[in-house]
Design an enzyme around this catalytic site. Structure first.
Site, short mmCIF file in Angstrom:
data_model
loop_
_atom_site.label_atom_id
_atom_site.label_comp_id
_atom_site.label_asym_id
_atom_site.label_seq_id
_atom_site.Cartn_x
_atom_site.Cartn_y
_atom_site.Cartn_z
N GLN A 126 22.55 -19.45 -3.93
CA GLN A 126 21.17 -19.59 -4.43
C GLN A 126 20.93 -20.98 -5.00
OE1 GLN A 126 20.53 -17.41 -8.04
NE2 GLN A 126 18.32 -17.32 -7.82
N GLY A 127 20.04 -21.73 -4.40
CA GLY A 127 19.74 -23.09 -4.87
C GLY A 127 18.39 -23.18 -5.55
N TYR A 128 18.31 -22.68 -6.77
CA TYR A 128 17.08 -22.79 -7.56
C TYR A 128 17.23 -23.89 -8.62
CZ TYR A 128 14.80 -18.38 -6.07
OH TYR A 128 14.16 -17.38 -5.38
N SER A 129 18.19 -23.68 -9.54
CA SER A 129 18.30 -24.55 -10.73
C SER A 129 18.68 -25.97 -10.34
CB SER A 129 19.36 -24.00 -11.68
OG SER A 129 19.08 -22.67 -12.00
N GLU A 245 16.91 -9.67 -9.19
CA GLU A 245 18.13 -10.19 -9.81
C GLU A 245 18.29 -9.64 -11.23
OE1 GLU A 245 18.22 -14.47 -10.09
OE2 GLU A 245 20.25 -14.50 -10.91
N SER A 385 17.34 -17.17 -18.92
CA SER A 385 18.03 -16.91 -20.20
C SER A 385 17.32 -15.79 -20.98
CB SER A 385 18.07 -18.19 -21.05
OG SER A 385 16.79 -18.42 -21.59
N ASN A 386 18.06 -15.20 -21.92
CA ASN A 386 17.48 -14.08 -22.68
C ASN A 386 16.29 -14.52 -23.53
OD1 ASN A 386 19.47 -12.67 -21.44
ND2 ASN A 386 20.32 -11.74 -23.29
N GLU A 387 16.30 -15.79 -23.98
CA GLU A 387 15.14 -16.28 -24.75
C GLU A 387 13.90 -16.28 -23.85
OE1 GLU A 387 18.08 -17.88 -24.65
OE2 GLU A 387 18.76 -17.49 -26.69
C1 LIG Z 1 27.38 -18.95 -14.78
C2 LIG Z 1 26.03 -19.32 -14.29
C3 LIG Z 1 25.70 -19.09 -12.97
C4 LIG Z 1 24.47 -19.49 -12.47
N1 LIG Z 1 24.21 -19.32 -11.13
C5 LIG Z 1 23.09 -19.86 -10.60
C6 LIG Z 1 22.89 -19.84 -9.20
O1 LIG Z 1 23.70 -19.33 -8.43
N2 LIG Z 1 21.79 -20.44 -8.71
C7 LIG Z 1 20.84 -21.02 -9.52
O2 LIG Z 1 19.84 -21.51 -9.00
N3 LIG Z 1 21.01 -21.03 -10.86
C8 LIG Z 1 22.11 -20.48 -11.41
N4 LIG Z 1 22.31 -20.52 -12.78
C9 LIG Z 1 21.35 -21.24 -13.60
C10 LIG Z 1 20.57 -20.42 -14.60
O3 LIG Z 1 19.53 -19.73 -13.99
C11 LIG Z 1 20.07 -21.41 -15.68
O4 LIG Z 1 21.22 -21.87 -16.37
C12 LIG Z 1 19.10 -20.78 -16.63
O5 LIG Z 1 17.88 -20.55 -16.00
C13 LIG Z 1 18.86 -21.70 -17.87
O6 LIG Z 1 18.53 -22.99 -17.48
P1 LIG Z 1 19.29 -24.28 -18.05
O7 LIG Z 1 20.75 -24.05 -17.89
O8 LIG Z 1 18.71 -25.48 -17.40
O9 LIG Z 1 18.99 -24.31 -19.60
P2 LIG Z 1 17.66 -24.83 -20.30
O10 LIG Z 1 16.46 -24.39 -19.56
O11 LIG Z 1 17.82 -26.30 -20.53
O12 LIG Z 1 17.71 -24.06 -21.68
C14 LIG Z 1 18.58 -24.45 -22.75
C15 LIG Z 1 18.37 -23.46 -23.90
O13 LIG Z 1 17.02 -23.54 -24.38
C16 LIG Z 1 16.40 -22.25 -24.33
N5 LIG Z 1 15.00 -22.40 -23.91
C17 LIG Z 1 14.52 -23.16 -22.89
N6 LIG Z 1 13.19 -23.04 -22.80
C18 LIG Z 1 12.79 -22.17 -23.77
C19 LIG Z 1 11.54 -21.62 -24.17
N7 LIG Z 1 10.40 -21.93 -23.54
N8 LIG Z 1 11.51 -20.74 -25.20
C20 LIG Z 1 12.67 -20.40 -25.85
N9 LIG Z 1 13.89 -20.90 -25.52
C21 LIG Z 1 13.96 -21.76 -24.49
C22 LIG Z 1 17.17 -21.47 -23.30
O14 LIG Z 1 17.11 -20.08 -23.52
C23 LIG Z 1 18.59 -22.00 -23.50
O15 LIG Z 1 19.21 -21.32 -24.56
C24 LIG Z 1 23.52 -20.10 -13.32
C25 LIG Z 1 23.83 -20.30 -14.67
C26 LIG Z 1 25.07 -19.93 -15.15
C27 LIG Z 1 25.39 -20.18 -16.61
#
Ligand SMILES: Cc1cc2nc3c(=O)[nH]c(=O)nc-3n(C[C@H](O)[C@H](O)[C@H](O)COP(=O)(O)OP(=O)(O)OC[C@H]3O[C@@H](n4cnc5c(N)ncnc54)[C@H](O)[C@@H]3O)c2cc1C
Length: 400
Positions: A126-129, A245, A385-387
């Site tokens: 999955q290439g989203y992030s 998901e 994320s849960n937030e």
């Molecule tokens: C083990 C693992 C596997 C993953 N696998 C995939 C994958 O296969 N494909 C893919 O595309 N992605 C994948 N992800 C990515 C995942 O979806 C992102 O890590 C997630 O969406 C959070 O984005 P970020 O890491 O950029 O954190 P950020 O968006 O930078 O967030 C950092 C912190 O700030 C908080 N935050 C951010 N915005 C807000 C807001 N508006 N209100 C309150 N709090 C906020 C977040 O909750 C978090 O605690 C994976 C992540 C992990 C850890």
């Protein structure tokens, strides 16, 4: 909500139970029971067995080879799978891109991709992030620029789970920057990982495992026929996928199994010491966890009952994601307590079969207890994320 099962449902449960008893390969079972990481071949072999029995497309419509099961059958299947401690299906093909292809893909794409997904002939990722786009996914910068019959893709995807095994990736990329809203101009594209210009680099996680990756696109030319649905509407398709998901991430059946196993572990006497279960503080935590898990199970069942009457899972999937992953991490913490000092050594190699030495531990999965504890910090981050789930609930349920 009627919680009693019909005779047909009980017959179905027995059939599934017999399947797991008879068909789940002993060598894979042993690895899972000992907390040893499965390799690609293990996953593929197991998923092919599921496919042979028609058990792969649990959420797929029958016309595409799905089971056509009712929500109750799906629930019973997940309980039996967890009780057998059988590995979950790797979700990227069958649970994620498959539903997008059968919902929005054209006929040629359905014929080309769906059978291979169902039979686990192709491994998807999955290439989203992206490095600057996780929670705020709409700020993604990967570009797909049209050049004749191809898109030329440039950008970086990150956290790509098990991308090191993948033959194909589904990605969100920007095909138009001249848009009123950032969510517009994003397209859903399928790419063969062997395309020149696509490279995968590992990210090593806190417990020392290689589960996630960066995927780089440098002038990677992908045929336009790999666009799913309409150009610029990828955001809509991608959101549907995320709801699937999140509901799957809750893992209620698996947590029930792990709680039962934890009780056994805490009730056993190790090296003549009093079982942990005899300590009131530990017992109190365990009981509180059991009550919370029961409440979560009922929320899950309520959602299933609603889906059975034709309602789509909405913000409930966010509630299940938060509570389900909090439960997984709560159980991990209790496992750490129960394993005591046996969980202390940091031995990443214990995730591999050769290094797992069960002479030195009371229970052969103990060396991986700490590794799992650290690895599962991910559960409250991935899938949104849960937030962010709390923000969704605030918006859709509380109207804030
Ligand atoms: C083990 C693992 C596997 C993953 N696998 C995939 C994958 O296969 N494909 C893919 O595309 N992605 C994948 N992800 C990515 C995942 O979806 C992102 O890590 C997630 O969406 C959070 O984005 P970020 O890491 O950029 O954190 P950020 O968006 O930078 O967030 C950092 C912190 O700030 C908080 N935050 C951010 N915005 C807000 C807001 N508006 N209100 C309150 N709090 C906020 C977040 O909750 C978090 O605690 C994976 C992540 C992990 C850890």
């Amino acid at each position: 909500m009627d919680l009693s099962f019909t005779p047909e449902e009980i017959a179905f449960r027995d059939e599934v139970r017999a399947f797991f008893a008879d068909e789940y390969p002993a060598d894979i079972r042993e690895k899972v029971n000992r907390g040893i990481r499965l390799d690609k071949d293990d996953h593929v072999r197991w998923q092919k067995i599921l496919a042979q029995h028609g058990y792969m497309g649990v959420n797929w419509p029958v016309e595409y080879g799905g089971t056509g099961w009712s929500p109750v059958q799906k629930y019973l299947f997940s309980i039996e799978m967890a009780n057998a401690n059988a590995p979950d299906v790797v979700p990227f093909g069958v649970n994620m891109v498959g539903p997008v292809i059968y919902s929005y893909g054209n006929e040629a794409q359905k014929q080309r991709f769906l059978p291979d997904i169902l039979e686990s002939n192709v491994w998807w990722c999955q290439g989203y992030s992206e490095p600057g786009a996780g929670s705020d996914l709409a700020s993604l910068k990967t570009m797909a620029v049209r050049d004749g019959d191809h898109y030329v893709i440039n950008g970086t995807k990150t956290w790509t789970t098990l991308g090191q095994h993948a033959e194909w990736i589904f990605l969100l990329a920007r095909t138009n920057t001249d848009v009123a809203r950032r969510q517009e101009g994003i397209s859903f594209i399928l790419a063969d990982m062997s395309t020149p210009g696509i490279t995968v680099r590992p990210i090593i996680t806190i417990e020392g495992g290689h589960e996630v990756n960066e995927v780089h696109f440098e002038d990677a030319r992908v045929p336009v026929e790999n666009l799913v649905g309409e150009e610029g509407r990828g955001w809509t398709y991608g959101k549907v996928l995320l709801q699937h998901e999140r509901t799957n991430i809750a893992g209620v059946a698996r947590s029930k199994y792990r709680l039962a196993r934890l009780k056994e572990l805490a009730s056993s006497s190790q090296h003549g010491a009093k079982p942990l279960m005899e300590q009131a503080t530990f017992r109190g935590k365990l009981v509180a966890t059991e009550v919370a898990l029961k409440a979560l199970e009922y929320t899950d069942l309520r959602t299933l009952a609603a889906v059975a009457t034709g309602k789509a899972p909405g913000p409930e999937s966010s509630i299940l994601k938060i509570k389900g992953t909090e439960m997984q991490q709560r159980l991990d913490t209790l496992y750490m307590e129960a394993a005591g000092y046996y969980a202390l050594p940091y031995v990443p190699d214990q995730f591999t079969l050769d290094a797992a030495d069960d002479d030195v531990v009371v229970d052969s999965s103990e060396p991986t207890t700490a590794l799992r504890y650290f690895n599962y910090r991910k559960a409250s981050i991935y899938g949104g994320s849960n937030e962010i789930q709390k923000n969704i609930i605030a918006k859709h349920v509380l109207g804030l």
